[in-house]
Design an enzyme around this catalytic site. Structure first.
Site, mmCIF file in Angstrom:
data_model
loop_
_atom_site.group_PDB
_atom_site.id
_atom_site.type_symbol
_atom_site.label_atom_id
_atom_site.label_comp_id
_atom_site.label_asym_id
_atom_site.label_seq_id
_atom_site.Cartn_x
_atom_site.Cartn_y
_atom_site.Cartn_z
ATOM 1 N N ARG A 127 0.825 -1.208 0.000
ATOM 2 C CA ARG A 127 0.000 0.000 0.000
ATOM 3 C C ARG A 127 0.855 1.253 0.000
ATOM 4 O O ARG A 127 0.590 2.200 -0.746
ATOM 5 C CB ARG A 127 -0.954 -0.030 1.199
ATOM 6 C CG ARG A 127 -2.129 -0.965 0.963
ATOM 7 C CD ARG A 127 -3.021 -1.152 2.170
ATOM 8 N NE ARG A 127 -4.185 -1.939 1.771
ATOM 9 C CZ ARG A 127 -5.099 -2.392 2.604
ATOM 10 N NH1 ARG A 127 -5.006 -2.136 3.902
ATOM 11 N NH2 ARG A 127 -6.125 -3.093 2.161
ATOM 12 N N TYR A 132 -5.881 -0.921 -7.049
ATOM 13 C CA TYR A 132 -5.335 -2.141 -6.448
ATOM 14 C C TYR A 132 -4.715 -1.893 -5.073
ATOM 15 O O TYR A 132 -4.524 -0.776 -4.658
ATOM 16 C CB TYR A 132 -4.381 -2.883 -7.374
ATOM 17 C CG TYR A 132 -3.164 -2.205 -7.938
ATOM 18 C CD1 TYR A 132 -2.591 -1.091 -7.375
ATOM 19 C CD2 TYR A 132 -2.546 -2.753 -9.065
ATOM 20 C CE1 TYR A 132 -1.435 -0.528 -7.903
ATOM 21 C CE2 TYR A 132 -1.405 -2.204 -9.614
ATOM 22 C CZ TYR A 132 -0.847 -1.088 -9.033
ATOM 23 O OH TYR A 132 0.284 -0.544 -9.564
ATOM 24 N N GLU A 133 -4.458 -2.995 -4.375
ATOM 25 C CA GLU A 133 -4.018 -3.002 -2.976
ATOM 26 C C GLU A 133 -5.015 -2.305 -2.062
ATOM 27 O O GLU A 133 -4.650 -1.643 -1.099
ATOM 28 C CB GLU A 133 -2.617 -2.376 -2.830
ATOM 29 C CG GLU A 133 -1.560 -2.998 -3.684
ATOM 30 C CD GLU A 133 -1.537 -4.518 -3.601
ATOM 31 O OE1 GLU A 133 -1.895 -5.064 -2.544
ATOM 32 O OE2 GLU A 133 -1.187 -5.169 -4.587
ATOM 33 N N GLY A 134 -6.282 -2.461 -2.362
ATOM 34 C CA GLY A 134 -7.345 -1.805 -1.605
ATOM 35 C C GLY A 134 -7.668 -0.487 -2.261
ATOM 36 O O GLY A 134 -6.827 0.407 -2.335
#
Length: 573
Positions: free
Chosen positions: A294, A429-431
């Protein structure tokens, strides 16, 4: 496309803005002296300029493709990856016991940003490997560490994370991939995963997949998930890639951007895997990798923003169009007020996002070096802000870059549009950034707002201290941080998380705006006279910081008006 590594900006931030000296003073990171930092960043910068930047356009025009079950990568990517490997850049922050440099994450973030600015599609490969290295360092058995970490750190093997399935995106707990014990300490992994970045390639000896799957006795939802290391080739007795595992790339996704990076659909048919961490503890282990990624994704956004800005600036300095108001000027569009506004906005926001990302990395480094809970809480609090604001800055700056180019920005040959297409995924992406914001307004306030209030006090104290030297800017920052305090108090007071989540994104962006002003003010106060950093800070604080008022007003409205709108209201008129 030409790219110049922003080493001077990093040096100034390390020395005057984000408190990197505290990191270098710890026993763990005592080798990170100013001379070493300068040498590391200089060498990495040259590699990015000379080896990676020439691959940016090549990867877009001749993207990765699947040929007879083999992923083919763009021309030059193998050589670019070799340069990353030979420089040891995958293991900057990795444990020296397994071949890493053991340097601070702040330095790794700087290097990763430069690689992203030079060629994001290729940089995605080491980014995922670095995340896997950290996950294995924290959760794997000694046997797995001894076998896999040296190979991953050296770059001989690369790492991936396998979370998403067609029916299980952000709701990872809905996954259906199965894991069954083989009776010999290994597990048979069966299922399909999608969106697997660098799930395969033609220049890595082995690809090591971290796969989330459910054991037969795993309960529904995220608490029943375990994590497994599933290599493309099963290592033999000598630790070398042996027989092929029962997995394959089904297809590559056709994407808006980052065409040089293969995004794979992976199929596992009883593939052999080894458990990482305890049974049903997969999410905790995977979150180690995800939190690393993140911050890394926020840094990617900043890197692409820097490259897009450099591209737009060069065009504006060369393009002649219309009559300009500058007497005896060159007649180029940089002399037009609106173009100047766009360029200043790009540069000021890059500084703010870069400072937030570095401050997050410094907090993580201090938490790791000292074990101090307050530093660890600060790193956790800043992570969703760094990810979301870094990627939002990447999108906004790249979009402005297209606008600076005017009609030529809409033409692919100029390269301006590629930055916008490539960086768009970083907000997803990655949340997604919405999930980052909900994390900030929800989980990160579960301490009653303690970590947030500590940052607010620091910002307020600095604003007071800056009043003698920069009274106008300091006063504006003080007003903003007091409004942020009130908004944070409102969030903490809401028992229903839906009330928080309805304004979570503007709450996060309000935090980012105020933090950006805080770091700009620090930079101005460290400068002698009315220099370029002071002038940039003045632009940010006078023109961009005021956005916090609208953001925080939005953040504290609650959910009532959102849910008062019916589904029919939201439909076509």
């Amino acid at each position: 496309m030409p790219y110049s590594a922003p080493i001077a900006d990093y040096a100034y931030m390390f020395d005057h803005v984000v408190g990197f000296s505290q990191v270098a003073e710890t026993e763990r990171f005592s080798e990170a002296s100013p001379d070493m930092v300068t040498a590391i960043l200089g060498e990495a910068g040259r590699m990015c300029e000379d080896k990676l930047a020439p691959l940016q356009r090549e990867g877009d025009l001749n993207g990765a493709y699947l040929e007879n079950g083999v992923v083919r990568t763009p021309p030059g990517f193998a050589e670019g990856y070799a340069a990353i490997r030979e420089g040891g850049w995958l293991g900057i922050s990795a444990d020296p016991e397994y071949g890493g440099m053991g340097l601070p994450m702040a330095m790794m973030s700087a290097v990763n940003e430069m690689m992203s600015g030079a060629c994001m599609a290729l940089q995605l490969n080491p980014l995922l490997t670095q995340g896997q290295i950290e996950a294995l360092e924290h959760h794997a058995s000694d046997e797995i560490k001894a076998l896999y970490l040296p190979k991953l750190i050296s770059g001989e093997w690369n790492g991936t994370m396998n979370l998403t399935e067609p029916q299980a995106g952000s709701d990872v707990g809905a996954l259906s991939t199965r894991a069954e014990a083989n009776g010999d300490g290994t597990y048979a992994i069966t299922g399909q995963k999608i969106y697997i970045t660098w799930g395969d390639g033609d220049f890595m000896e082995n690809v090591c997949h971290l796969v989330l799957a459910r054991l037969p006795d795993g309960v529904p939802g995220p608490k029943g998930i375990s994590l497994f290391l599933v290599p493309k080739y099963i290592p033999d007795a000598d630790g070398k890639p042996g027989k092929a595992n029962a997995l394959k790339v089904v297809s590559l996704e056709h994407k808006l951007g980052v065409h040089g990076s293969p995004t794979c659909v992976m199929q596992y048919d009883g593939a052999t895997g080894w458990m990482v961490g305890p049974e049903h503890g997969g999410m905790a282990a995977m979150f180690t990798m995800m939190n690393n990624a993140r911050l890394g994704v926020g840094v990617q956004g900043i890197g692409v923003a820097e490259a897009a800005y450099q591209h737009a600036l060069a065009y504006a300095q060369d393009r002649k169009q219309g009559r300009t108001p500058v007497k005896d000027g060159k007649g180029t569009i940089i002399e037009h007020a609106d173009v100047r506004r766009m360029l200043a906005t790009m540069k000021a926001d890059i500084f703010a996002a870069r400072a937030i990302g570095l401050a997050c990395a410094v907090a993580i480094d201090m938490g790791n070096a000292t074990g101090d809970k307050e530093w660890q809480a600060r790193g956790a609090f800043l992570t969703p802000i760094a990810k979301a604001f870094g990627s939002e800055t990447g999108m906004r700056v790249a979009e402005l870059g297209v606008q600076v180019h005017g009609g030529m920005g809409f033409i692919e040959e100029t390269g301006a549009a590629q930055f916008s297409r490539d960086v768009r995924v970083t907000a997803i992406y990655e949340g997604t950034n919405g999930i980052q914001a909900m994390d900030l307004a929800g989980r990160k306030l579960m301490d009653g707002g303690e970590a947030g209030y500590a940052l607010i006090e620091e910002i307020a104290k600095q604003a007071e201290a800056a009043r003698p030297k920069q009274p106008r800017m300091a006063g504006a920052v003080w007003d903003a941080v007091e409004a942020l305090r009130e908004a944070t108090e409102w969030m903490v007071s809401q028992g229903d998380v839906t009330e928080r989540f309805a304004g979570a994104v503007p709450f996060l962006m309000g935090w980012a705006r105020v933090l950006g002003a805080h770091y700009h003010l620090r930079a101005a106060c460290a400068e002698e006279g009315d220099g370029p950093r002071t002038r940039l800070a003045r632009f940010y604080i006078q023109r961009l910081l005021p956005e916090y008022a609208a953001q925080l007003a939005h953040a504290t409205q609650g959910a009532g008006d959102l849910y008062a709108l019916t589904d029919d209201d939201l439909g076509a008129a």
